[in-house]
Design an enzyme around this catalytic site. Structure first.
Site, PDB file in Angstrom:
ATOM      1  N   ASN A  29      38.758  11.943  47.594  1.00  0.00           N
ATOM      2  CA  ASN A  29      38.614  10.629  47.368  1.00  0.00           C
ATOM      3  C   ASN A  29      37.521  10.399  46.453  1.00  0.00           C
ATOM      4  O   ASN A  29      36.233  10.493  47.030  1.00  0.00           O
ATOM      5  CB  ASN A  29      38.788  10.061  48.868  1.00  0.00           C
ATOM      6  CG  ASN A  29      38.586   8.369  48.768  1.00  0.00           C
ATOM      7  OD1 ASN A  29      38.268   7.820  47.797  1.00  0.00           O
ATOM      8  ND2 ASN A  29      38.886   7.940  49.715  1.00  0.00           N
ATOM      9  N   ARG A  79      40.625   6.924  25.051  1.00  0.00           N
ATOM     10  CA  ARG A  79      40.353   8.225  25.241  1.00  0.00           C
ATOM     11  C   ARG A  79      39.581   8.706  23.784  1.00  0.00           C
ATOM     12  O   ARG A  79      38.680   9.371  23.893  1.00  0.00           O
ATOM     13  CB  ARG A  79      41.664   9.149  25.458  1.00  0.00           C
ATOM     14  CG  ARG A  79      42.273   8.932  26.657  1.00  0.00           C
ATOM     15  CD  ARG A  79      43.453   9.848  26.972  1.00  0.00           C
ATOM     16  NE  ARG A  79      44.068   9.695  28.184  1.00  0.00           N
ATOM     17  CZ  ARG A  79      45.303   9.109  28.283  1.00  0.00           C
ATOM     18  NH1 ARG A  79      46.079   9.201  27.211  1.00  0.00           N
ATOM     19  NH2 ARG A  79      46.016   8.830  29.687  1.00  0.00           N
ATOM     20  N   CYS A 112      43.474  -1.814  36.081  1.00  0.00           N
ATOM     21  CA  CYS A 112      44.605  -1.881  35.499  1.00  0.00           C
ATOM     22  C   CYS A 112      45.277  -2.982  36.450  1.00  0.00           C
ATOM     23  O   CYS A 112      46.845  -2.910  36.433  1.00  0.00           O
ATOM     24  CB  CYS A 112      45.609  -0.827  35.295  1.00  0.00           C
ATOM     25  SG  CYS A 112      45.615   0.375  36.938  1.00  0.00           S
ATOM     26  N   ASP A 139      38.770   5.250  36.162  1.00  0.00           N
ATOM     27  CA  ASP A 139      39.916   4.901  35.923  1.00  0.00           C
ATOM     28  C   ASP A 139      41.028   5.017  36.998  1.00  0.00           C
ATOM     29  O   ASP A 139      41.941   5.628  37.248  1.00  0.00           O
ATOM     30  CB  ASP A 139      40.692   5.822  34.612  1.00  0.00           C
ATOM     31  CG  ASP A 139      42.116   5.215  34.071  1.00  0.00           C
ATOM     32  OD1 ASP A 139      42.253   3.981  34.401  1.00  0.00           O
ATOM     33  OD2 ASP A 139      42.662   6.059  33.717  1.00  0.00           O
TER      34      ASP A 139
HETATM   35  N1  SAH Z   1      42.383   8.775  33.781  1.00  0.00           N
HETATM   36  C1  SAH Z   1      44.091   9.237  33.923  1.00  0.00           C
HETATM   37  C2  SAH Z   1      44.950   8.371  34.699  1.00  0.00           C
HETATM   38  C3  SAH Z   1      44.628   7.968  36.097  1.00  0.00           C
HETATM   39  S1  SAH Z   1      45.795   7.547  37.036  1.00  0.00           S
HETATM   40  C4  SAH Z   1      44.591   9.575  32.536  1.00  0.00           C
HETATM   41  O1  SAH Z   1      43.824   9.315  31.594  1.00  0.00           O
HETATM   42  O2  SAH Z   1      45.483  10.128  32.388  1.00  0.00           O
HETATM   43  C5  SAH Z   1      44.798   7.403  38.767  1.00  0.00           C
HETATM   44  C6  SAH Z   1      44.723   8.788  39.265  1.00  0.00           C
HETATM   45  O3  SAH Z   1      44.032   8.534  40.526  1.00  0.00           O
HETATM   46  C7  SAH Z   1      46.037   9.498  39.891  1.00  0.00           C
HETATM   47  O4  SAH Z   1      45.890  10.880  39.444  1.00  0.00           O
HETATM   48  C8  SAH Z   1      45.981   9.529  41.636  1.00  0.00           C
HETATM   49  O5  SAH Z   1      46.213  10.667  42.035  1.00  0.00           O
HETATM   50  C9  SAH Z   1      44.147   9.415  41.471  1.00  0.00           C
HETATM   51  N2  SAH Z   1      43.916   8.466  42.787  1.00  0.00           N
HETATM   52  C10 SAH Z   1      44.280   7.561  43.426  1.00  0.00           C
HETATM   53  N3  SAH Z   1      43.389   7.208  44.334  1.00  0.00           N
HETATM   54  C11 SAH Z   1      42.453   8.130  44.531  1.00  0.00           C
HETATM   55  C12 SAH Z   1      41.324   8.221  45.261  1.00  0.00           C
HETATM   56  N4  SAH Z   1      40.732   7.421  46.124  1.00  0.00           N
HETATM   57  N5  SAH Z   1      40.263   9.220  44.832  1.00  0.00           N
HETATM   58  C13 SAH Z   1      40.466   9.911  44.067  1.00  0.00           C
HETATM   59  N6  SAH Z   1      41.750  10.195  43.189  1.00  0.00           N
HETATM   60  C14 SAH Z   1      42.594   8.872  43.602  1.00  0.00           C
END
Ligand code: SAH
Length: 394
Positions: free
Chosen positions: A277, A210, A338, A298
Site C-alpha cells: 500500500n 509519460r 483522476c 498516480d
Molecule cells: N500509473 C499507472 C496507472 C495507475 S492505476 C500507469 O501509468 O499505467 C492505479 C494503480 O494503483 C493500480 O495498478 C492499482 O492496483 C494500484 N493501487 C490502488 N490502490 C493502491 C494502494 N493503496 N497502494 C498501492 N497501489 C494501489
C-alpha cells in the site's frame, strides 16, 4: 416520442449545450418513455430545445446529444462515430503509437460511448441504456470503418450499476485475441491484457504525461507509486533513469510491469518492485530516510463523486506530503488526480497544504491533463477528470 418539460429557468444549461438534464430540472413528462429511449426536452412554453437518451434509473435523467427542435436523424450515430474517428487522424497516422481513445463520450457527442484502440483490437464501453441498445450496431460500423480483428465489450465499470445495467465482458464482433496484445505508445511497447486489466487495460490518458516525465528522467532514481503495468517506469528507464522503485498492491500489475521493461530491452536497469500500500510504503521510506530524484504519484480515483471529496482530499494531502519529504533537493514530482469530484484548483490547494506541512518550497513547472484524444468541450468541463502537476522541490 415523449417530451419532457423543464421547470422554469432550467432551460439555461440546455441552451448553453450542457449535455446533462438532472431529474430535479424536469416538471413533467408528456407521453411514455422507456429506459434508453430518445426523448425531446422542451422549455416551460413547450419549445423543443434538444434531444437525448432517457433513463429514469439515473439522477442524470436525460443525456443530450442533439440540439434544436428537429428529430434526431437515423444516421446520427454512424455520422458522429465517423467524425470522432476522423478527429483522431493525426494519431492514426503516427507510426510510433497505435493505442488511443477513439470515442470519448459526451466530448464526441456520443454520451456513454467509449471506444479505445489497442493496435488491431477495439474495446468498447456503453455506459447508459441508450448506448447499450446500440452497441451491436456501433460495433458493426466500427468493423466497416477500421477493420479491427475484434470489437470487445468491456462493460464492467461501476457507473453501469448506477444506470441499472449489468456488468459484462465479451466479444461483440470478430475473433478474440489469444492472450495479451502488444501495443506501441510513443515507440514504447506494452503488453495489454484486455481480459484481466483494469479500466480498458492500459491508461491511455497518461500518454503525453509519460513523455513529459521522460524528458526529466535522465540520471534520476524514480519512485513510481501506483505503477500498474509500468507506464511511467518504461518511459523513464528508456530515458536513462538510473533506478526504478515500483509500488503497487497488485502482484499481476508489478509482474506485467517487469515484462514491459523486458520487451523494451530495459532489463539492465536496477528495478525494485514492491507489493504494498503506497500510503504505508511511503511512510516506511520516510522513516528509513530514503530519497529519490523523481516521484510519480498516480493513484486510482479517490473520490468518484463530490460526496467523498473530503476524505479524498485528506488522502491526496497525505501521499503528496510524504512524497515531497522523499525528494532530494531539485527533485521532481509528477502528481495526479483522476477524481471527478476534485477540480484542478482544489488539487493545487491540497498540494500547497502538503508542501507547507512538509516544509518544502515547491515550484509548478507544468500543469498536466488527459491527452487530446480525451478532449473536453467548453460546454462540458466535467469531462476534464485527469489533473496533474509537475513540480520541482527546491
Ligand atoms: N500509473 C499507472 C496507472 C495507475 S492505476 C500507469 O501509468 O499505467 C492505479 C494503480 O494503483 C493500480 O495498478 C492499482 O492496483 C494500484 N493501487 C490502488 N490502490 C493502491 C494502494 N493503496 N497502494 C498501492 N497501489 C494501489
Amino acid at each position: 416520442m415523449a417530451i419532457l418539460i423543464l421547470k422554469d429557468g432550467k432551460e439555461k444549461s440546455v441552451l448553453l449545450r450542457h449535455p446533462w438534464v438532472f431529474a430535479n430540472a424536469i416538471r413533467e413528462i408528456r407521453g411514455h418513455a422507456d429506459p434508453g429511449d430518445i426523448v425531446k426536452i422542451a422549455d416551460k412554453r413547450g419549445n423543443i430545445l434538444a434531444s437525448g437518451f432517457y433513463n429514469p434509473a439515473s439522477s442524470i435523467r436525460v443525456r443530450l446529444f442533439w440540439w434544436g427542435n428537429q428529430t434526431v436523424p437515423t444516421s446520427y450515430f454512424q455520422t458522429a462515430l465517423n467524425n470522432a474517428v476522423k478527429r483522431r487522424a493525426p494519431l492514426a497516422k503516427a507510426s510510433d503509437t497505435n493505442a488511443y481513445r477513439l470515442v470519448f463520450s459526451e466530448s464526441d457527442f456520443l454520451p456513454g460511448l467509449i471506444v479505445d484502440r489497442y493496435a488491431d483490437v477495439l474495446v468498447l464501453q456503453t455506459l447508459n441504456p441508450g448506448m447499450e441498445r446500440l452497441k451491436e450496431t456501433l460495433a458493426g460500423h466500427l468493423m466497416e470503418l477500421l477493420h479491427p480483428i475484434a470489437v470487445i465489450e468491456k462493460n464492467d465499470a461501476d457507473t453501469r450499476k448506477l444506470e441499472g445495467l449489468p456488468v459484462k465482458r465479451g466479444i461483440l464482433k470478430g475473433v478474440a485475441p489469444d492472450g495479451p496484445i502488444e501495443i506501441l505508445e510513443n515507440g514504447h511497447r506494452f503488453l495489454v491484457d484486455l481480459d484481466g486489466g483494469q479500466k480498458t487495460g492500459f491508461y491511455l490518458d497518461q500518454r503525453e504525461n509519460r513523455a513529459l516525465v521522460a524528458r526529466y528522467a535522465e540520471g534520476k532514481t524514480l519512485l513510481d507509486a501506483f505503477s500498474y503495468t509500468g507506464g511511467f517506469s518504461v518511459y523513464a528507464a528508456a530515458a536513462k533513469a538510473t533506478r526504478l522503485t515500483r509500488v503497487d498492491t497488485s502482484r499481476e500489475a508489478l509482474e506485467s510491469g517487469k515484462r514491459n521493461l523486458t520487451i523494451n530491452g530495459l532489463d539492465a536497469i536496477q528495478d525494485e518492485a514492491i507489493r504494498g500500500n503506497v500510503f504505508q510504503v511511503l511512510r516506511g521510506f520516510r522513516d528509513r530516510g530514503r530519497q529519490f530524484g523523481m516521484i510519480v504519484l498516480d493513484p486510482p480515483k479517490l473520490a468518484a463523486t463530490k460526496a467523498h471529496r473530503d476524505r479524498a482530499i485528506r488522502g491526496y494531502k497525505d501521499i503528496n506530503l510524504l512524497a515531497l519529504k522523499l525528494l532530494k533537493p531539485g527533485g521532481t514530482l509528477a502528481t495526479f488526480s483522476c477524481s471527478g469530484g476534485i477540480d484542478a484548483d482544489t488539487f493545487v490547494r491540497t498540494l500547497s497544504w502538503a508542501a507547507k506541512d512538509a516544509r518544502r518550497e515547491v515550484q509548478i513547472l507544468h500543469r498536466l491533463h488527459q491527452g487530446p484524444d480525451h478532449p473536453v468541450l467548453l460546454s462540458f468541463p466535467e469531462a476534464a477528470y485527469l489533473k496533474g502537476l509537475f513540480c520541482r522541490v527546491l
